[in-house]
Design a protein around this motif. Structure first.
Motif, mmCIF file in Angstrom:
data_model
loop_
_atom_site.group_PDB
_atom_site.id
_atom_site.type_symbol
_atom_site.label_atom_id
_atom_site.label_comp_id
_atom_site.label_asym_id
_atom_site.label_seq_id
_atom_site.Cartn_x
_atom_site.Cartn_y
_atom_site.Cartn_z
ATOM 1 N N GLN A 263 9.149 -4.890 4.201
ATOM 2 C CA GLN A 263 8.213 -4.783 3.264
ATOM 3 C C GLN A 263 7.779 -5.973 3.171
ATOM 4 O OE1 GLN A 263 8.595 -3.149 -0.575
ATOM 5 N NE2 GLN A 263 6.677 -4.541 -0.611
ATOM 6 N N HIS A 264 8.022 -7.294 3.785
ATOM 7 C CA HIS A 264 6.541 -7.977 4.000
ATOM 8 C C HIS A 264 6.390 -7.758 4.705
ATOM 9 C CE1 HIS A 264 5.593 -12.049 5.632
ATOM 10 N NE2 HIS A 264 5.968 -11.515 6.911
ATOM 11 N N TYR A 266 4.582 -4.494 5.245
ATOM 12 C CA TYR A 266 3.195 -4.332 4.284
ATOM 13 C C TYR A 266 2.932 -4.570 3.263
ATOM 14 C CZ TYR A 266 1.695 -0.846 0.665
ATOM 15 O OH TYR A 266 1.063 0.093 0.043
ATOM 16 N N ASP A 267 3.549 -6.096 3.121
ATOM 17 C CA ASP A 267 2.602 -7.394 1.686
ATOM 18 C C ASP A 267 1.432 -7.857 2.894
ATOM 19 O OD1 ASP A 267 4.351 -6.163 -0.097
ATOM 20 O OD2 ASP A 267 5.723 -8.009 0.174
ATOM 21 N N ARG A 268 1.960 -8.023 4.388
ATOM 22 C CA ARG A 268 1.593 -8.577 4.956
ATOM 23 C C ARG A 268 0.111 -7.603 5.022
ATOM 24 N NH1 ARG A 268 -1.725 -11.381 8.031
ATOM 25 N NH2 ARG A 268 -0.729 -11.781 10.314
ATOM 26 N N SER A 270 -1.393 -5.351 3.840
ATOM 27 C CA SER A 270 -2.206 -4.716 2.274
ATOM 28 C C SER A 270 -2.799 -5.846 2.004
ATOM 29 C CB SER A 270 -1.227 -4.833 1.231
ATOM 30 O OG SER A 270 -0.530 -3.451 1.722
ATOM 31 N N ARG A 271 -1.804 -7.953 2.214
ATOM 32 C CA ARG A 271 -2.395 -9.155 1.432
ATOM 33 C C ARG A 271 -4.018 -9.525 2.526
ATOM 34 N NH1 ARG A 271 1.256 -10.800 0.993
ATOM 35 N NH2 ARG A 271 1.569 -12.412 3.056
ATOM 36 N N HIS A 272 -3.978 -9.173 3.878
ATOM 37 C CA HIS A 272 -4.489 -9.898 4.796
ATOM 38 C C HIS A 272 -5.303 -8.435 5.645
ATOM 39 C CE1 HIS A 272 -6.309 -12.483 7.791
ATOM 40 N NE2 HIS A 272 -5.652 -11.595 8.691
ATOM 41 N N ARG A 328 0.076 1.555 6.389
ATOM 42 C CA ARG A 328 -1.152 0.900 6.278
ATOM 43 C C ARG A 328 -1.826 0.359 7.337
ATOM 44 N NH1 ARG A 328 -4.977 -0.962 2.756
ATOM 45 N NH2 ARG A 328 -5.028 -2.677 2.881
#
Length: 403
Positions: A263-264, A266-268, A270-272, A328
Motif C-alpha cells: 500500500q505504501h 502504491y501511494d508512493r 501515485s503521489r510522486h 503503476r
C-alpha cells in the motif's frame, strides 16, 4: 443441551493487529505514556523469546539478521469498567518494518468462561461505543499520534481469536457450535442464521495439520481452536499465548506487513512522479526492496502454511494491491521512457539544425571568400545569412515530424 453447553468452559484470548505507517525511522519508545505501565519483565521475555524462536524457525536466521522487522514492547494497559469475563489488561507491542510500516500487536488474555460467540464479537467490534477497542485506543491513541501523526490506525485491523477447550473433544465441540464458530470467524452480528452450506464451506477450510486443532481465516479475523489433546505440551505460563498459536500469528503478521508495504509503494508511485531516469531507477530499487516480503519471506519461508499464505493474500487483498503496484510501476516506467525518448528526439532535432546550418554556412563562406576576396563584411553576411536561412528551413521542415 443449552445447560450442558453453558457448563462447558473454554479459555479465550485475543491478539489484535492494527496496521500503521510510522513518521520516520523508529528506534524505540521513550519516556512514559499515560495509562501505560511496564509489562512484567518475565512475561515480556517469554513472549518475545517464544515469537523469536518461531520466526527463526519459519523465516530463517539469515532473514532475521537483516532486521527487516523488529518487535518493541510498549507496555500494559489496564482495562477497567468491562464485564467480569472480559480481558482485564492488554499487553501492547509494536512490530516495525524497515520500510516504515508497522503493526500494533495487542495481546488480550481473558478468564475461562462459557462459549459465547455474540459476546466476543461485541468485544472485537472496532466501532462499538465504549467497547473494548475504543477503551484500548483511549490510551493507545496518544502514543500512535506520537509515532505516526494520527490518533488511530491507518491500515487494516485484524483480530486473531484463540480458543482452548478444557472439557470437550474438538469434534464434539464443532458439532455443537459450528454455526457460532463461523459467525465468530466472520464477526457477524446479525441474528439471522447462516446457511448450512456457508457454515460447512468455512469449516472445511481448516489449515491446521494436527489432531485436535482447527485454524480458520477470513477477511474479518483469524480463529485458532484446540482441545486438550491437540494442545498437549502447549500450556504457556499464565496469561501468555499458547505455543501452537504462534506460527499462525507470525504468518498473519507477515501478511499484514506485506499488505502495508505494498500500500505504501502504491501511494508512493501515485503521489510522486520521477522527473528523470535516475530518479526512476532509485524509485524502482525502493519498490524492489519493499517487495522482498512478497517475493521472499512470505512465499518461501512459510511452507508450513502454504494454504494460509495463499488464501491470506487473496482474502486480505494482497494480490490485488500487488497487481496495482506493478501496473503503476509499469505506467511510471513508460512515462519516464517516453519522456526520455522525447528529450532525445528534441536533442537530435536541434543538433540536425545546428550542424546543417553550420555546414551550409561554411559552404557559403567558402564561395563568398572566392568571390569577395577583400570584403570581410560581405563574407560574414553571406555566411550568417546562409546559416540562418538553412536553419529556419530545416526547423520548419522537421518540426511537423517531431510533433
Amino acid at each position: 443441551m443449552n445447560a450442558e453447553r453453558k457448563a462447558l468452559l473454554v479459555d479465550p484470548a485475543f491478539i489484535l493487529l492494527f496496521s500503521v505507517r510510522l513518521k520516520g525511522a523508529f528506534k524505540g519508545f521513550t519516556g512514559s505514556h499515560p495509562g501505560v505501565v511496564p509489562i512484567p519483565a518475565d512475561d515480556a521475555r517469554v513472549y518475545l523469546e517464544g515469537l523469536a524462536e518461531f520466526e527463526r524457525r519459519l523465516l530463517g536466521a539469515a532473514f532475521l539478521e537483516t532486521r527487516r522487522i523488529t518487535r518493541w514492547p510498549l507496555g500494559r494497559i489496564v482495562l477497567e469498567g468491562l464485564a467480569d469475563e472480559a480481558p482485564a489488561h492488554a499487553d501492547v507491542y509494536l512490530l516495525s518494518h524497515k520500510s516504515g510500516v508497522a503493526l500494533w500487536e495487542v495481546w488480550l488474555p481473558a478468564p475461562s468462561q462459557s462459549f459465547d460467540a455474540a459476546r466476543w464479537i461485541a468485544w472485537l467490534d472496532s466501532e462499538a461505543e465504549d467497547g473494548l477497542i475504543v477503551r484500548l485506543w483511549r490510551f493507545l491513541g496518544s502514543v500512535n499520534h506520537e509515532i505516526t501523526g494520527k490518533v488511530t490506525w491507518s491500515g487494516l485491523y485484524l483480530p486473531l481469536i484463540l480458543l482452548r477447550l478444557r472439557q470437550q473433544p474438538l469434534a464434539a465441540f464443532i458439532d455443537q457450535n459450528g454455526p457460532d464458530l463461523v459467525r465468530l470467524l466472520l464477526l457477524d452480528r446479525s441474528q439471522r442464521a447462516l446457511k448450512p452450506g456457508v457454515v460447512a464451506e468455512e469449516l472445511s477450510r481448516d489449515y491446521c495439520a494436527r489432531q485436535g486443532g482447527m485454524t480458520l481465516l477470513s477477511r474479518r479475523s483469524g480463529l485458532d481452536l484446540h482441545d486438550q489433546e491437540g494442545a498437549a505440551g502447549d500450556v504457556p505460563p499464565a496469561g501468555l499465548p499458547p505455543k501452537s498459536a504462534l506460527p499462525f500469528l507470525v504468518t498473519l503478521e507477515l501478511l499484514l506487513l506485506e499488505h502495508a508495504v505494498l500500500q505504501h509503494l502504491y501511494d508512493r508511485l501515485s503521489r510522486h512522479m520521477p522527473k528523470s531516469v535516475e530518479e526512476l531507477i532509485t524509485l524502482k530499487q525502493e519498490v524492489i526492496d519493499g517487495l522482498e516480503e512478497y517475493y521472499g519471506a512470505i512465499t518461501n519461508a512459510t511452507r508450513f502454511s502454504d494454504a494460509v499464505t495463499a488464501d491470506g493474500e487473496r482474502l486480505l487483498g494482497v494480490e490485488d494491491i500487488y497487481d496495482a503496484v506493478m501496473e503503476r510501476l509499469e505506467a511510471v516506467s513508460f512515462t519516464i521512457t517516453t519522456r526520455s525518448q522525447r528529450h532525445m528526439t528534441l536533442l537530435q532535432f536541434w543538433l540536425t539544425i545546428v550542424f546543417g546550418a553550420s555546414e551550409i554556412g561554411f559552404i557559403a563562406a567558402s564561395l563568398s571568400t572566392w568571390y569577395y576576396r577583400t570584403g570581410l563584411i560581405a563574407v560574414l553576411a553571406w555566411t550568417v545569412g546562409a546559416a540562418l536561412v538553412t536553419g529556419t528551413g530545416l526547423a520548419l521542415m522537421l518540426k511537423g515530424k517531431v510533433e
